[in-house]
Structure formats: C-alpha cells, structure tokens
Design a protein around this motif. Structure first.
Motif, PDB file in Angstrom:
ATOM      1  N   PHE A   1     -86.263   6.213 -43.991  1.00  0.00           N
ATOM      2  CA  PHE A   1     -85.497   5.389 -43.069  1.00  0.00           C
ATOM      3  C   PHE A   1     -84.261   6.153 -42.642  1.00  0.00           C
ATOM      4  O   PHE A   1     -83.557   6.709 -43.474  1.00  0.00           O
ATOM      5  CB  PHE A   1     -85.095   4.067 -43.734  1.00  0.00           C
ATOM      6  CG  PHE A   1     -84.173   3.250 -42.875  1.00  0.00           C
ATOM      7  CD1 PHE A   1     -84.680   2.538 -41.797  1.00  0.00           C
ATOM      8  CD2 PHE A   1     -82.820   3.239 -43.113  1.00  0.00           C
ATOM      9  CE1 PHE A   1     -83.818   1.809 -40.977  1.00  0.00           C
ATOM     10  CE2 PHE A   1     -81.961   2.512 -42.318  1.00  0.00           C
ATOM     11  CZ  PHE A   1     -82.464   1.794 -41.241  1.00  0.00           C
ATOM     12  N   ALA A   2     -83.978   6.165 -41.336  1.00  0.00           N
ATOM     13  CA  ALA A   2     -82.862   6.903 -40.743  1.00  0.00           C
ATOM     14  C   ALA A   2     -83.085   8.404 -40.929  1.00  0.00           C
ATOM     15  O   ALA A   2     -82.288   9.107 -41.526  1.00  0.00           O
ATOM     16  CB  ALA A   2     -81.522   6.451 -41.299  1.00  0.00           C
ATOM     17  N   CYS A   3     -84.186   8.880 -40.370  1.00  0.00           N
ATOM     18  CA  CYS A   3     -84.612  10.261 -40.583  1.00  0.00           C
ATOM     19  C   CYS A   3     -83.780  11.284 -39.831  1.00  0.00           C
ATOM     20  O   CYS A   3     -83.855  12.478 -40.128  1.00  0.00           O
ATOM     21  CB  CYS A   3     -86.081  10.421 -40.220  1.00  0.00           C
ATOM     22  SG  CYS A   3     -86.449  10.157 -38.468  1.00  0.00           S
ATOM     23  N   GLY A   4     -83.000  10.848 -38.851  1.00  0.00           N
ATOM     24  CA  GLY A   4     -82.182  11.800 -38.101  1.00  0.00           C
ATOM     25  C   GLY A   4     -83.026  12.899 -37.482  1.00  0.00           C
ATOM     26  O   GLY A   4     -84.038  12.642 -36.849  1.00  0.00           O
ATOM     27  N   ARG A   5     -82.636  14.141 -37.724  1.00  0.00           N
ATOM     28  CA  ARG A   5     -83.315  15.304 -37.127  1.00  0.00           C
ATOM     29  C   ARG A   5     -84.496  15.793 -37.975  1.00  0.00           C
ATOM     30  O   ARG A   5     -84.987  16.895 -37.783  1.00  0.00           O
ATOM     31  CB  ARG A   5     -82.327  16.434 -36.920  1.00  0.00           C
ATOM     32  CG  ARG A   5     -81.116  16.041 -36.063  1.00  0.00           C
ATOM     33  CD  ARG A   5     -81.461  15.739 -34.648  1.00  0.00           C
ATOM     34  NE  ARG A   5     -81.346  16.938 -33.843  1.00  0.00           N
ATOM     35  CZ  ARG A   5     -81.680  17.007 -32.571  1.00  0.00           C
ATOM     36  NH1 ARG A   5     -82.143  15.948 -31.960  1.00  0.00           N
ATOM     37  NH2 ARG A   5     -81.550  18.115 -31.919  1.00  0.00           N
ATOM     38  N   GLY A   6     -84.956  14.974 -38.942  1.00  0.00           N
ATOM     39  CA  GLY A   6     -86.189  15.257 -39.667  1.00  0.00           C
ATOM     40  C   GLY A   6     -86.079  16.143 -40.888  1.00  0.00           C
ATOM     41  O   GLY A   6     -87.086  16.461 -41.521  1.00  0.00           O
ATOM     42  N   ARG A   7     -84.870  16.553 -41.251  1.00  0.00           N
ATOM     43  CA  ARG A   7     -84.692  17.472 -42.373  1.00  0.00           C
ATOM     44  C   ARG A   7     -85.298  16.933 -43.670  1.00  0.00           C
ATOM     45  O   ARG A   7     -86.035  17.626 -44.353  1.00  0.00           O
ATOM     46  CB  ARG A   7     -83.198  17.780 -42.553  1.00  0.00           C
ATOM     47  CG  ARG A   7     -82.891  18.729 -43.686  1.00  0.00           C
ATOM     48  CD  ARG A   7     -81.391  18.987 -43.838  1.00  0.00           C
ATOM     49  NE  ARG A   7     -80.714  17.755 -44.234  1.00  0.00           N
ATOM     50  CZ  ARG A   7     -79.697  17.197 -43.570  1.00  0.00           C
ATOM     51  NH1 ARG A   7     -79.230  17.752 -42.501  1.00  0.00           N
ATOM     52  NH2 ARG A   7     -79.147  16.086 -44.005  1.00  0.00           N
ATOM     53  N   ASN A   8     -84.993  15.670 -44.013  1.00  0.00           N
ATOM     54  CA  ASN A   8     -85.500  15.136 -45.270  1.00  0.00           C
ATOM     55  C   ASN A   8     -87.002  14.868 -45.230  1.00  0.00           C
ATOM     56  O   ASN A   8     -87.671  14.946 -46.263  1.00  0.00           O
ATOM     57  CB  ASN A   8     -84.735  13.876 -45.682  1.00  0.00           C
ATOM     58  CG  ASN A   8     -83.392  14.209 -46.283  1.00  0.00           C
ATOM     59  OD1 ASN A   8     -83.224  15.266 -46.888  1.00  0.00           O
ATOM     60  ND2 ASN A   8     -82.435  13.323 -46.127  1.00  0.00           N
ATOM     61  N   VAL A   9     -87.530  14.551 -44.067  1.00  0.00           N
ATOM     62  CA  VAL A   9     -88.985  14.377 -43.956  1.00  0.00           C
ATOM     63  C   VAL A   9     -89.668  15.701 -44.295  1.00  0.00           C
ATOM     64  O   VAL A   9     -90.615  15.757 -45.078  1.00  0.00           O
ATOM     65  CB  VAL A   9     -89.375  13.873 -42.553  1.00  0.00           C
ATOM     66  CG1 VAL A   9     -90.880  13.897 -42.359  1.00  0.00           C
ATOM     67  CG2 VAL A   9     -88.832  12.465 -42.328  1.00  0.00           C
ATOM     68  N   THR A  10     -89.174  16.778 -43.720  1.00  0.00           N
ATOM     69  CA  THR A  10     -89.730  18.104 -44.003  1.00  0.00           C
ATOM     70  C   THR A  10     -89.497  18.482 -45.465  1.00  0.00           C
ATOM     71  O   THR A  10     -90.400  19.031 -46.114  1.00  0.00           O
ATOM     72  CB  THR A  10     -89.104  19.146 -43.054  1.00  0.00           C
ATOM     73  OG1 THR A  10     -89.420  18.754 -41.712  1.00  0.00           O
ATOM     74  CG2 THR A  10     -89.661  20.528 -43.309  1.00  0.00           C
ATOM     75  N   ASN A  11     -88.334  18.163 -46.011  1.00  0.00           N
ATOM     76  CA  ASN A  11     -88.067  18.452 -47.424  1.00  0.00           C
ATOM     77  C   ASN A  11     -89.051  17.730 -48.337  1.00  0.00           C
ATOM     78  O   ASN A  11     -89.457  18.267 -49.372  1.00  0.00           O
ATOM     79  CB  ASN A  11     -86.637  18.054 -47.803  1.00  0.00           C
ATOM     80  CG  ASN A  11     -85.598  18.976 -47.220  1.00  0.00           C
ATOM     81  OD1 ASN A  11     -85.891  20.096 -46.827  1.00  0.00           O
ATOM     82  ND2 ASN A  11     -84.371  18.491 -47.144  1.00  0.00           N
ATOM     83  N   MET A  12     -89.434  16.502 -47.970  1.00  0.00           N
ATOM     84  CA  MET A  12     -90.374  15.743 -48.793  1.00  0.00           C
ATOM     85  C   MET A  12     -91.716  16.464 -48.894  1.00  0.00           C
ATOM     86  O   MET A  12     -92.351  16.462 -49.945  1.00  0.00           O
ATOM     87  CB  MET A  12     -90.575  14.340 -48.232  1.00  0.00           C
ATOM     88  CG  MET A  12     -89.317  13.495 -48.253  1.00  0.00           C
ATOM     89  SD  MET A  12     -88.812  13.100 -49.905  1.00  0.00           S
ATOM     90  CE  MET A  12     -89.750  11.623 -50.115  1.00  0.00           C
TER      91      MET A  12
END
Length: 177
Positions: A1-12
């Motif tokens: 939630f609140a992924c912004g520019r996707g950094r944490n999605v990619t980190n996951m």
C-alpha cells in the motif's frame, strides 16, 4: 500500500520468493511510471482514490505492507477507511504490516504533528507537511481490533536519521482465519 515509485515492490521480489507483488498508490503518475519501468516483473499496479482500495479484490493478498505512508494522512477517518478496506483484501490469516511515527512530542522541526485519532482536514499538506504520530500503543491496538484484526504486535524503535520522527512504531496485524 502506497507503493510510490515501486522501490519496495521490487525489493520484495529480491527478499522473498513471491509469485507476484502488486503496488497501489494515490498518484497516477507513480502508477504509470511503475507500469513502464517494471513491466518485466510480475506486478499489477493500481491507482486508488485516497479513501479506500476498492480497485482491489476481496481476499486476494497474503501480505500487505505499508511503510512511511499512513503517517502522511492527517485525517483519522480516511486512514481508518483505508485500513478497513485493506483488511477486506487480505486472505483469511493474512498479515498487514505497517509503520508510523511514534511519540508524545507533537512538535517537530519539520512542522506540526497530530495524534492518531485527529481529523486534520485543514492541514496545509501531507507527506511530512502535517504528519501523524501514534502516542499510545493501546490506542492503535484497540482501533485495529475494532476494525477486525487480531494477533496485533507492535515494536517501537529509535529512528536512524529522522529528526522529524525520533521514534517509529512497527505494527503487525492479522486477518482472522
């Protein structure tokens, strides 16, 4: 939630063996950028309306993470609406993990702060312009329990380099099975 520019999605993807990691954010430009930049990874990108996550399916996710996001929403009623709707999207037994500012000192060199239950509709901005702090662990546990979460755990840690948030509270809450 609140992924912004996707950094944490990619980190996951780099931290875990996930089949798919999705992102949702209030900014359409962030979502479009993520769709373009991360088209190679198994992610769906959603733009939400700022009040709920109605774009997402019921019982879809095993895990939802939000970091450095919910504290930027100075209206309790909106945060509660979002968290309630995030519960809907979790599978039974699913985990919601989030972090917010913590502490009793609501004065900050970065600007005003409000307590967890305030509805500051007239804030001059969000995203550090008018942040929220949880002041009492029991308040957030009671709130999450009333929303429908269970097995709620919290941990308070000193921030590493954030003068506006000297402490962080990390929260894990589960959807009942």
């Amino acid at each position: 939630f609140a992924c912004g520019r996707g950094r944490n999605v990619t980190n996951m993807f780099n931290l875990c063996d996930w089949d798919r990691v999705d992102g949702i954010d209030i900014s359409q430009s962030n979502i479009e950028q993520n769709k373009s930049e991360f088209s190679f990874q198994k992610s769906n990108w959603y733009c939400n309306n700022g009040i709920d996550v109605s774009e997402l399916k019921n019982n879809e996710y095993d895990f939802i993470m939000s970091t450095i996001a919910l504290q930027h929403i100075p209206v309790y009623d909106i945060r509660k609406s979002l968290i309630t709707d995030l519960l809907r999207t979790l599978k039974p037994g699913g985990l919601f993990s989030f972090q917010m500012g913590y502490g009793n000192d609501l004065n900050s060199p970065l600007g005003p702060r409000s307590s967890y239950f305030e509805n500051v509709y007239d804030a001059k901005g969000t995203n550090s312009a008018y942040d929220v702090r949880i002041q009492n662990v029991e308040d957030v546990i009671k709130d999450l329990t009333e929303i429908g979460f269970e097995n709620i755990k919290t941990q308070i840690k000193e921030s590493y380099s954030d003068s506006g948030h000297p402490q962080w509270i990390y929260i894990k809450a589960y959807k009942p099975k």
